[in-house]
Design a protein around this motif. Structure first.
Motif, PDB file in Angstrom:
ATOM      1  N   ASN A 188       7.352  12.656  -2.690  1.00 34.77           N
ATOM      2  CA  ASN A 188       8.009  13.499  -3.685  1.00 34.77           C
ATOM      3  C   ASN A 188       7.853  12.947  -5.094  1.00 34.77           C
ATOM      4  OD1 ASN A 188       8.831  15.401  -1.795  1.00 34.77           O
ATOM      5  ND2 ASN A 188      10.810  14.422  -1.469  1.00 34.77           N
ATOM      6  N   GLU A 189       7.879  11.626  -5.241  1.00 33.60           N
ATOM      7  CA  GLU A 189       7.660  10.997  -6.542  1.00 33.60           C
ATOM      8  C   GLU A 189       6.270  11.309  -7.063  1.00 33.60           C
ATOM      9  OE1 GLU A 189       8.294   6.783  -6.838  1.00 33.60           O
ATOM     10  OE2 GLU A 189      10.351   6.953  -6.092  1.00 33.60           O
ATOM     11  N   GLU A 190       5.283  11.253  -6.171  1.00 37.74           N
ATOM     12  CA  GLU A 190       3.905  11.520  -6.572  1.00 37.74           C
ATOM     13  C   GLU A 190       3.726  12.967  -7.022  1.00 37.74           C
ATOM     14  OE1 GLU A 190       1.517  10.402  -3.240  1.00 37.74           O
ATOM     15  OE2 GLU A 190       1.991   8.278  -3.451  1.00 37.74           O
ATOM     16  N   VAL A 191       4.426  13.883  -6.390  1.00 42.52           N
ATOM     17  CA  VAL A 191       4.333  15.302  -6.731  1.00 42.52           C
ATOM     18  C   VAL A 191       4.950  15.562  -8.101  1.00 42.52           C
ATOM     19  CG1 VAL A 191       5.140  17.615  -6.087  1.00 42.52           C
ATOM     20  CG2 VAL A 191       4.223  16.077  -4.339  1.00 42.52           C
ATOM     21  N   THR A 192       6.053  14.881  -8.405  1.00 46.73           N
ATOM     22  CA  THR A 192       6.763  15.133  -9.666  1.00 46.73           C
ATOM     23  C   THR A 192       6.170  14.368 -10.822  1.00 46.73           C
ATOM     24  OG1 THR A 192       8.392  13.404  -9.173  1.00 46.73           O
ATOM     25  CG2 THR A 192       8.942  15.670  -8.513  1.00 46.73           C
TER      26      THR A 192
ATOM     27  N   GLY B 125       0.804  -1.221   0.000  1.00 49.28           N
ATOM     28  CA  GLY B 125       0.000   0.000   0.000  1.00 49.28           C
ATOM     29  C   GLY B 125       0.834   1.266   0.000  1.00 49.28           C
ATOM     30  N   GLY B 126       2.138   1.125  -0.140  1.00 48.89           N
ATOM     31  CA  GLY B 126       3.029   2.285  -0.138  1.00 48.89           C
ATOM     32  C   GLY B 126       3.700   2.464   1.214  1.00 48.89           C
TER      33      GLY B 126
ATOM     34  N   GLU C   9      11.674   6.958   3.404  1.00 48.69           N
ATOM     35  CA  GLU C   9      10.992   6.216   2.345  1.00 48.69           C
ATOM     36  C   GLU C   9       9.633   6.843   2.040  1.00 48.69           C
ATOM     37  OE1 GLU C   9      12.760   1.756   3.327  1.00 48.69           O
ATOM     38  OE2 GLU C   9      10.770   2.317   4.048  1.00 48.69           O
ATOM     39  N   GLU C  10       8.917   7.215   3.088  1.00 49.65           N
ATOM     40  CA  GLU C  10       7.598   7.828   2.915  1.00 49.65           C
ATOM     41  C   GLU C  10       7.719   9.172   2.191  1.00 49.65           C
ATOM     42  OE1 GLU C  10       3.835   9.171   5.715  1.00 49.65           O
ATOM     43  OE2 GLU C  10       5.305   7.753   6.518  1.00 49.65           O
ATOM     44  N   ARG C  11       8.675   9.985   2.621  1.00 54.19           N
ATOM     45  CA  ARG C  11       8.880  11.290   1.984  1.00 54.19           C
ATOM     46  C   ARG C  11       9.296  11.148   0.531  1.00 54.19           C
ATOM     47  NH1 ARG C  11      11.999  12.648   7.135  1.00 54.19           N
ATOM     48  NH2 ARG C  11      10.384  13.541   8.463  1.00 54.19           N
ATOM     49  N   ALA C  12      10.168  10.184   0.240  1.00 57.96           N
ATOM     50  CA  ALA C  12      10.606   9.961  -1.138  1.00 57.96           C
ATOM     51  C   ALA C  12       9.432   9.574  -2.015  1.00 57.96           C
ATOM     52  CB  ALA C  12      11.688   8.888  -1.180  1.00 57.96           C
ATOM     53  N   GLU C  13       8.554   8.749  -1.487  1.00 55.10           N
ATOM     54  CA  GLU C  13       7.366   8.338  -2.236  1.00 55.10           C
ATOM     55  C   GLU C  13       6.441   9.526  -2.475  1.00 55.10           C
ATOM     56  OE1 GLU C  13       4.072   5.520  -0.712  1.00 55.10           O
ATOM     57  OE2 GLU C  13       5.603   4.241  -1.648  1.00 55.10           O
TER      58      GLU C  13
END
Length: 97
Positions: free
Chosen positions: A92-96, A7-8, A86-90
């Motif tokens: 950031n991926e969603e934003v970009t 689930g992320g 890991e949560e923050r990186a995910e």
């Protein structure tokens, strides 16, 4: 066991928080500190008392096994920070995307 990250990262961290709540509830049942209601919404005072008591008892266990409390704190903090990263990186991926 299912994939913790299915689930992320954010959901994986909620699962980890639930595991911690389960541990606190078991500890509270043993000590008579039955202050939680089964949800992740735990009052700050309850978390400080119950969590602090559990940590203190973990430190006693560590001491009996020639391990310092600082070792437990440092290991736990390292894991916590890596999991938040890991949560923050995910996020950031969603934003970009």
């Amino acid at each position: 066991m299912t994939d913790l990250y299915a689930g992320g990262a954010a959901e994986a961290n909620r699962t980890r928080a639930h595991w911690a709540l389960t541990a606190l509830e078991a500890f509270g049942a043993e000590t008579g500190q039955n202050y939680t209601d089964g949800t992740l919404d735990v009052d700050e005072d309850v978390l400080r008392e119950l969590g602090g008591d559990l940590l203190a008892d973990l430190f006693h266990l560590a001491h009996l096994n020639d391990c310092t409390p600082e070792l437990l704190i440092n290991a736990g903090l390292m894991h916590f920070e890596a999991e938040l990263d890991e949560e923050r990186a995910e996020e950031n991926e969603e934003v970009t995307d």
